[in-house]
Design an enzyme around this catalytic site. Structure first.
Site, PDB file in Angstrom:
ATOM      1  N   ARG A  62       0.823  -1.217   0.000  1.00 49.20           N
ATOM      2  CA  ARG A  62       0.000   0.000   0.000  1.00 49.20           C
ATOM      3  C   ARG A  62       0.857   1.266   0.000  1.00 49.20           C
ATOM      4  O   ARG A  62       0.474   2.279  -0.603  1.00 49.20           O
ATOM      5  CB  ARG A  62      -0.920  -0.013   1.223  1.00 49.20           C
ATOM      6  CG  ARG A  62      -1.978   1.070   1.183  1.00 49.20           C
ATOM      7  CD  ARG A  62      -2.954   0.888   2.319  1.00 49.20           C
ATOM      8  NE  ARG A  62      -4.061   1.818   2.241  1.00 49.20           N
ATOM      9  CZ  ARG A  62      -4.523   2.515   3.267  1.00 49.20           C
ATOM     10  NH1 ARG A  62      -3.958   2.389   4.461  1.00 49.20           N
ATOM     11  NH2 ARG A  62      -5.533   3.333   3.121  1.00 49.20           N
ATOM     12  N   HIS A  66       0.282   4.554  -2.325  1.00 47.74           N
ATOM     13  CA  HIS A  66       0.045   5.895  -1.781  1.00 47.74           C
ATOM     14  C   HIS A  66       1.190   6.854  -2.109  1.00 47.74           C
ATOM     15  O   HIS A  66       1.018   8.071  -2.054  1.00 47.74           O
ATOM     16  CB  HIS A  66      -0.206   5.825  -0.270  1.00 47.74           C
ATOM     17  CG  HIS A  66      -1.599   5.379   0.052  1.00 47.74           C
ATOM     18  ND1 HIS A  66      -2.325   5.847   1.127  1.00 47.74           N
ATOM     19  CD2 HIS A  66      -2.422   4.509  -0.585  1.00 47.74           C
ATOM     20  CE1 HIS A  66      -3.515   5.279   1.146  1.00 47.74           C
ATOM     21  NE2 HIS A  66      -3.597   4.452   0.125  1.00 47.74           N
ATOM     22  N   ASN A  94      -4.381   8.576   4.818  1.00 49.40           N
ATOM     23  CA  ASN A  94      -3.147   8.038   5.402  1.00 49.40           C
ATOM     24  C   ASN A  94      -3.143   7.979   6.920  1.00 49.40           C
ATOM     25  O   ASN A  94      -2.562   7.069   7.509  1.00 49.40           O
ATOM     26  CB  ASN A  94      -1.950   8.906   4.966  1.00 49.40           C
ATOM     27  CG  ASN A  94      -1.610   8.724   3.491  1.00 49.40           C
ATOM     28  OD1 ASN A  94      -1.997   7.722   2.879  1.00 49.40           O
ATOM     29  ND2 ASN A  94      -0.894   9.682   2.919  1.00 49.40           N
ATOM     30  N   HIS A 193      -6.367  -5.681  -2.577  1.00 50.31           N
ATOM     31  CA  HIS A 193      -7.125  -5.951  -1.355  1.00 50.31           C
ATOM     32  C   HIS A 193      -7.295  -7.450  -1.104  1.00 50.31           C
ATOM     33  O   HIS A 193      -8.077  -7.851  -0.247  1.00 50.31           O
ATOM     34  CB  HIS A 193      -8.463  -5.204  -1.376  1.00 50.31           C
ATOM     35  CG  HIS A 193      -8.285  -3.712  -1.268  1.00 50.31           C
ATOM     36  ND1 HIS A 193      -9.322  -2.819  -1.404  1.00 50.31           N
ATOM     37  CD2 HIS A 193      -7.183  -2.957  -1.037  1.00 50.31           C
ATOM     38  CE1 HIS A 193      -8.855  -1.578  -1.265  1.00 50.31           C
ATOM     39  NE2 HIS A 193      -7.564  -1.632  -1.046  1.00 50.31           N
TER      40      HIS A 193
HETATM   41  C1  HEM Z   1      -9.676   1.217  -5.741  1.00 52.91           C
HETATM   42  C2  HEM Z   1      -9.477   2.208  -4.915  1.00 52.91           C
HETATM   43  C3  HEM Z   1      -8.968   1.991  -3.518  1.00 52.91           C
HETATM   44  C4  HEM Z   1      -9.565   2.394  -2.365  1.00 52.91           C
HETATM   45  C5  HEM Z   1     -10.841   3.201  -2.259  1.00 52.91           C
HETATM   46  C6  HEM Z   1      -8.756   1.910  -1.283  1.00 52.91           C
HETATM   47  C7  HEM Z   1      -9.042   2.121   0.052  1.00 52.91           C
HETATM   48  C8  HEM Z   1      -8.442   1.437   1.084  1.00 52.91           C
HETATM   49  C9  HEM Z   1      -8.856   1.498   2.457  1.00 52.91           C
HETATM   50  C10 HEM Z   1      -9.990   2.375   3.002  1.00 52.91           C
HETATM   51  C11 HEM Z   1      -8.075   0.647   3.173  1.00 52.91           C
HETATM   52  C12 HEM Z   1      -8.154   0.381   4.669  1.00 52.91           C
HETATM   53  C13 HEM Z   1      -7.335   1.432   5.385  1.00 52.91           C
HETATM   54  C14 HEM Z   1      -7.588   1.489   6.882  1.00 52.91           C
HETATM   55  O1  HEM Z   1      -8.718   1.301   7.307  1.00 52.91           O
HETATM   56  O2  HEM Z   1      -6.622   1.770   7.618  1.00 52.91           O
HETATM   57  C15 HEM Z   1      -7.153   0.051   2.251  1.00 52.91           C
HETATM   58  C16 HEM Z   1      -6.188  -0.865   2.598  1.00 52.91           C
HETATM   59  C17 HEM Z   1      -5.275  -1.374   1.713  1.00 52.91           C
HETATM   60  N1  HEM Z   1      -5.120  -0.999   0.394  1.00 52.91           N
HETATM   61 FE1  HEM Z   1      -6.411   0.064  -0.696  1.00 52.91          FE
HETATM   62  N2  HEM Z   1      -7.690   1.227  -1.783  1.00 52.91           N
HETATM   63  C18 HEM Z   1      -7.767   1.252  -3.141  1.00 52.91           C
HETATM   64  C19 HEM Z   1      -6.841   0.729  -4.017  1.00 52.91           C
HETATM   65  C20 HEM Z   1      -5.677   0.123  -3.636  1.00 52.91           C
HETATM   66  C21 HEM Z   1      -4.566  -0.172  -4.513  1.00 52.91           C
HETATM   67  C22 HEM Z   1      -4.502   0.217  -5.990  1.00 52.91           C
HETATM   68  C23 HEM Z   1      -3.614  -0.784  -3.760  1.00 52.91           C
HETATM   69  C24 HEM Z   1      -2.251  -1.271  -4.153  1.00 52.91           C
HETATM   70  C25 HEM Z   1      -1.882  -1.521  -5.385  1.00 52.91           C
HETATM   71  C26 HEM Z   1      -4.164  -0.914  -2.427  1.00 52.91           C
HETATM   72  C27 HEM Z   1      -3.553  -1.570  -1.389  1.00 52.91           C
HETATM   73  C28 HEM Z   1      -4.081  -1.705  -0.128  1.00 52.91           C
HETATM   74  C29 HEM Z   1      -3.569  -2.631   0.864  1.00 52.91           C
HETATM   75  C30 HEM Z   1      -2.479  -3.648   0.653  1.00 52.91           C
HETATM   76  C31 HEM Z   1      -4.305  -2.407   2.040  1.00 52.91           C
HETATM   77  C32 HEM Z   1      -4.103  -3.074   3.406  1.00 52.91           C
HETATM   78  C33 HEM Z   1      -2.996  -2.327   4.133  1.00 52.91           C
HETATM   79  C34 HEM Z   1      -2.630  -2.854   5.503  1.00 52.91           C
HETATM   80  O3  HEM Z   1      -3.179  -3.854   5.975  1.00 52.91           O
HETATM   81  O4  HEM Z   1      -1.760  -2.222   6.139  1.00 52.91           O
HETATM   82  N3  HEM Z   1      -5.386  -0.319  -2.386  1.00 52.91           N
HETATM   83  N4  HEM Z   1      -7.389   0.549   0.986  1.00 52.91           N
END
Ligand code: HEM
Ligand SMILES: *[C@@H]1O[C@H](CO)[C@@H](O)[C@H](O)[C@H]1NC(C)=O
Length: 318
Positions: A62, A66, A94, A193
Site C-alpha cells: 500500500r 500511496h 493516510n 485488497h
Molecule cells: C480502488 C481504490 C482503492 C480504495 C478506495 C482503497 C481504500 C483502502 C482502504 C480504506 C483501506 C483500509 C485502510 C484502513 O482502514 O486503515 C485500504 C487498505 C489497503 N489498500 Fe487500498 N484502496 C484502493 C486501491 C488500492 C490499490 C490500488 C492498492 C495497491 C496496489 C491498495 C492496497 C491496499 C492494501 C495492501 C491495504 C491493506 C494495508 C494494511 O493492511 O496495512 N489499495 N485501501
C-alpha cells in the site's frame, strides 16, 4: 545482434523514441553496477519483516500505491512533518492507517551500509511492494528502477488524489482514469485488497446500512465493529484468505462479501462484473494483469536523471 552496424540506426531511433516517454530512464538493471546487492537486501528484509508480521506485506504494498498516486513515485509519502515540510502522513487516507515506516527505515539503513547514497527510497518502495506480494503467494513481475526522491511532499494532493472507500464505480473509474488507468487496470489494482486490513470506521456504513451485502457476512463483521465506537478495530479485506495473495477477494465479491463499499462496487451489476468473474475463475489472468498494472503504477511521473535526490534517510531530505 545489437553490435551489428546495420542495426545502429534502428537502435538509435528506438532510444530517441523511448527517451520521449515518462518512464524512459527507468531500467531493469539500474543498480547492477552501483549496488549489486540491493535487490537481495530488499528481498531479505521484506521477508524478515513478513515473518514477524504477515500484515506487513500488505502495508508495504500500500505504501507504494500511496506514494505513486500523489505526484508520482518519489517517496514523498515517507517524509515526516518538519519545520519546513508538511508531509502526507496526516492526509485523510493516510492518517492512523498507512504503516511500515520502521521497516522502510531498516531496509534503507541496510542499503546505505552496503552502497551509501545509491538506492532511492522510491525504488525501495517499488521493489518492496513486489517482493511483499511474492512473499505472500502472488506472482512476480519485473520492476524497472532509477526513480529518485523528492525534497517536498503535498498534503493537499494526498487528500485529493487517493481514492476514498465511499466512491461508486463511475467515480472509481474516473479517479483511476485521471492517473491514466483503464477501468480494467483499476479492477486489477483493486485486487491488492487480496491482503491486509481495514478499520471499522471505513466499513461501518456498509455492514450496517447497505443491501448489496451477504447478511451473514454483515453480522459477522458487526461483531467486532459496533454501530458506535470501535472505529479502529480491524477486519481483513479478504475474509477468506486474509494473508495470502490469491484470487479469493474476487470470489468474495461475487458472494457479496466485499468489506469496503468501493470493493463491492466493482461487482455490483456494472461494467466490471465480467472481469471480476474472470479473475475469480482464473487466478493466472489476475496475476498477469496485476503485475502489468503495478509496473504502470510504478511509472507514474518518476524523478530521474538529476531531478530530486537520493535521500539517505527516507524520512527527510538530505
Ligand atoms: C480502488 C481504490 C482503492 C480504495 C478506495 C482503497 C481504500 C483502502 C482502504 C480504506 C483501506 C483500509 C485502510 C484502513 O482502514 O486503515 C485500504 C487498505 C489497503 N489498500 Fe487500498 N484502496 C484502493 C486501491 C488500492 C490499490 C490500488 C492498492 C495497491 C496496489 C491498495 C492496497 C491496499 C492494501 C495492501 C491495504 C491493506 C494495508 C494494511 O493492511 O496495512 N489499495 N485501501
Ligand atoms: C445507517 O442509517 C441510519 C438511518 O439513516 C443512520 O442513523 C446511521 O447513522 C447509519 N449508519 C450506521 C453505521 O448505522
Amino acid at each position: 545482434m545489437a553490435s551489428s552496424p546495420s542495426f545502429l540506426p534502428l537502435i538509435c531511433c528506438l532510444f530517441l523514441f523511448s527517451a520521449s516517454m515518462a518512464s524512459a530512464q527507468l531500467t531493469a538493471n539500474f543498480y547492477s553496477q552501483t549496488c549489486p546487492t540491493a535487490m537481495s537486501i530488499i528481498r531479505g528484509a521484506v521477508s524478515t519483516a513478513i515473518s514477524r508480521e504477515r500484515r506487513m506485506g500488505a502495508s508495504l504494498l500500500r505504501l507504494h500505491f500511496h506514494d505513486c498516486f500523489v505526484n508520482g513515485c518519489d517517496a514523498s509519502v515517507l517524509l515526516d512533518d518538519s519545520a519546513t515540510i508538511t508531509g502526507e502522513k496526516t492526509a485523510r487516507p493516510n492518517v492512523n492507517s498507512i504503516r511500515g515506516f520502521e521497516v522502510v527505515d531498516t531496509i534503507k539503513s541496510q542499503l546505505e551500509r552496503a552502497c551509501p547514497g545509491v538506492v532511492s527510497c522510491a525504488d525501495l518502495l517499488t521493489v518492496a511492494a513486489r517482493d511483499a506480494t511474492v512473499a505472500l503467494g502472488g506472482q512476480t513481475w519485473n520492476v524497472v528502477l532509477g526513480r529518485r526522491d523528492s525534497t517536498t511532499a503535498s498534503l493537499a494532493a494526498a487528500n485529493s488524489d487517493l481514492p476514498s472507500p465511499f466512491l461508486d464505480l463511475p467515480q472509481l473509474i474516473s479517479e483511476f482514469g485521471n492517473k491514466g488507468f483503464s477501468p480494467q487496470e483499476m479492477v486489477a489494482l483493486t485486487g491488492a485488497h487480496e491482503i491486509g486490513q481495514a478499520r471499522c470506521g471505513v466499513f461501518k456504513e456498509r455492514i450496517y446500512n447497505e443491501t448489496n451485502i451477504d447478511p451473514s457476512f454483515a453480522l459477522a463483521m458487526q461483531r467486532n465493529c459496533p454501530r458506535t465506537g470501535g472505529d479502529g478495530n480491524l477486519a481483513p479485506l479478504d475474509s477468506t484468505t486474509p494473508t495470502v495473495f490469491d484470487n479469493a477477494f474476487f470470489r468474495n465479491l461475487v458472494n457479496r462479501r466485499g468489506l469496503l463499499h468501493s470493493d463491492q462496487q466493482i461487482y455490483s451489476g456494472g461494467s466490471t462484473n465480467a472481469q471480476v468473474d474472470r479473475y475469480r475463475l482464473n487466478s493466472a489472468a489476475f496475476f498477469t494483469d496485476f503485475g502489468n498494472a503495478m509496473v504502470k503504477m510504478g511509472n507514474l511521473s518518476p524523478l530521474t536523471g538529476t531531478n530530486g535526490q537520493i535521500r539517505t534517510n527516507c524520512r527527510r531530505p538530505n
